[in-house]
Structures are given as structure tokens and as C-alpha cells.
Design a protein around this motif. Structure first.
Motif, PDB file in Angstrom:
ATOM      1  N   ASP A  77       0.806  -1.218   0.000  1.00  0.00           N
ATOM      2  CA  ASP A  77       0.000   0.000   0.000  1.00  0.00           C
ATOM      3  C   ASP A  77       0.842   1.272   0.000  1.00  0.00           C
ATOM      4  O   ASP A  77       0.413   2.298  -0.497  1.00  0.00           O
ATOM      5  N   ARG A 114      -7.227   3.571  -7.303  1.00  0.00           N
ATOM      6  CA  ARG A 114      -8.237   3.526  -6.242  1.00  0.00           C
ATOM      7  C   ARG A 114      -9.401   4.459  -6.579  1.00  0.00           C
ATOM      8  O   ARG A 114     -10.572   4.092  -6.434  1.00  0.00           O
ATOM      9  N   TRP A 117     -11.368   2.893  -9.400  1.00  0.00           N
ATOM     10  CA  TRP A 117     -12.136   1.754  -8.877  1.00  0.00           C
ATOM     11  C   TRP A 117     -13.369   2.251  -8.121  1.00  0.00           C
ATOM     12  O   TRP A 117     -14.479   1.754  -8.331  1.00  0.00           O
ATOM     13  N   ASP A 118     -13.192   3.228  -7.222  1.00  0.00           N
ATOM     14  CA  ASP A 118     -14.304   3.751  -6.437  1.00  0.00           C
ATOM     15  C   ASP A 118     -15.379   4.357  -7.345  1.00  0.00           C
ATOM     16  O   ASP A 118     -16.578   4.212  -7.082  1.00  0.00           O
ATOM     17  N   GLU A 156      -7.577  -7.735  -5.555  1.00  0.00           N
ATOM     18  CA  GLU A 156      -7.774  -7.745  -4.101  1.00  0.00           C
ATOM     19  C   GLU A 156      -9.063  -7.016  -3.732  1.00  0.00           C
ATOM     20  O   GLU A 156      -9.878  -7.523  -2.956  1.00  0.00           O
ATOM     21  N   TRP A 157      -9.263  -5.828  -4.263  1.00  0.00           N
ATOM     22  CA  TRP A 157     -10.462  -5.051  -3.959  1.00  0.00           C
ATOM     23  C   TRP A 157     -11.712  -5.744  -4.480  1.00  0.00           C
ATOM     24  O   TRP A 157     -12.756  -5.709  -3.846  1.00  0.00           O
ATOM     25  N   GLU A 160     -12.746  -8.337  -2.104  1.00  0.00           N
ATOM     26  CA  GLU A 160     -13.233  -7.779  -0.832  1.00  0.00           C
ATOM     27  C   GLU A 160     -14.642  -7.221  -0.961  1.00  0.00           C
ATOM     28  O   GLU A 160     -15.418  -7.264  -0.039  1.00  0.00           O
ATOM     29  N   ARG A 161     -14.920  -6.642  -2.128  1.00  0.00           N
ATOM     30  CA  ARG A 161     -16.201  -5.976  -2.343  1.00  0.00           C
ATOM     31  C   ARG A 161     -16.943  -6.619  -3.501  1.00  0.00           C
ATOM     32  O   ARG A 161     -17.040  -6.049  -4.572  1.00  0.00           O
TER      33      ARG A 161
END
Length: 170
Positions: A77, A114, A117-118, A156-157, A160-161
Motif C-alpha cells: 500500500d 483507487r 475503482w471507487d 484484491e479489492w 473484498e467488495r
């Protein structure tokens, strides 16, 4: 380790052995080509070549055209690189992949991916909005800098989601 005078001189101008690299990586690598075990011996004639030269003698540097970086490198990270294998560790040590400029560039790339992605996840979750047609292609575009870092974190994200995407049938 030790230095070998033969040091793969016969591969110096072999197209399959020449890769573009930044000045710093080339300088840090220099003439180093770490191997595990014995080095391959020079060929007896100019027509004999080592097939897959990095693999024959257990070369420890990752080959960017043959190896999958995600199998050997772990992007953190904070922008640093760690390794899950000896080959990955040797590669990032020899090439100085944790130098400050690269850490900062990877950190910035991670912030960018990020945000992208969001935005896509937000569009999927919103009843009033849907992701743009090329949103997923942009996220996983292999031509963008730090593609392996992007893939690692997106995978990974994504795990997780989990999100449910409705697809209309035609």
C-alpha cells in the motif's frame, strides 16, 4: 557472489537478450546477472545458443517478457515492493525497485487506480448511474504504468467488495 569472466559475453548483442530499461535500472544492474548454481558455459560455435538462457542456468533476475511479476512481486500500500520468491527479491534488490522515486510513483498510481475503482463501484451501486462503456477496460489496461500493481490491487479489492452487476438480455 562471485564474478565470472565469461559472464555471458556471447549474449551481449542477442536481440532476445536486449530489453529497454530506464537509466537508473540499467546503471544499478550493470554487468550483474545473478544465478543460482553453475553458470552456463560459452557455446563452442557462434551458431549454438542457449535456449531460454535465464532458465537454463537458474538465472535469478525476472525476465519481463517471460515471467509473470505477480508470481514473484508483492506491491504494498505504501508503494514499496516486497517479494514472495528468491527471484523476485533478487530482482528488486539488483534493480533498486524500492528507490524513493519509484515508491512515490507507485503510490501515486495506486491512488489513481483507487479513485477509478471507487468511481466504477459507485456507478454500479447507483440506480441513477452506470459505469461508462470503457470503464473496466481502463482499469485493467495493460499499457498503463504499473500494470501489475494495478492488477494486484484490483483483484484484491474485487474479492473484498463483491458487487452484483445486472446485465440486460437482448
Amino acid at each position: 557472489g562471485s564474478f565470472d569472466l565469461d559472464h555471458y559475453w556471447w549474449l551481449a548483442y542477442e536481440w532476445t537478450n536486449l530489453y529497454p530499461s530506464c537509466t537508473e535500472c540499467a546503471s544499478l544492474k550493470g554487468l550483474r546477472f545473478p544465478v543460482e548454481g553453475e553458470r552456463a558455459k560459452p557455446p563452442r560455435s557462434s551458431s549454438s545458443k542457449i535456449k531460454g538462457f535465464g532458465r537454463v542456468d537458474n538465472g535469478l533476475l525476472l525476465d519481463p517478457c517471460a515471467d509473470d511479476p505477480e508470481q514473484h512481486l508483492l506491491f504494498l500500500d505504501d508503494g514499496q515492493v516486497a517479494s514472495t520468491t528468491d527471484r523476485g527479491r533478487v530482482t528488486f534488490e539488483v534493480l533498486g525497485l524500492n528507490r524513493p522515486a519509484l515508491i512515490e510513483a507507485r503510490r501515486a498510481a495506486l491512488e489513481t487506480v483507487r479513485a477509478e475503482w471507487d468511481e466504477v463501484v459507485g456507478a454500479i451501486a447507483s440506480p441513477k448511474q452506470s459505469p461508462s462503456a470503457g470503464a473496466f477496460e481502463i482499469l485493467f489496461d495493460v499499457t498503463r504504468p504499473f500494470a501489475a500493481l494495478r492488477r494486484q490491487f484490483l483483484n484484491e479489492w474485487g474479492s473484498e467488495r463483491p458487487t452484483r452487476v445486472m446485465v440486460d438480455s437482448f
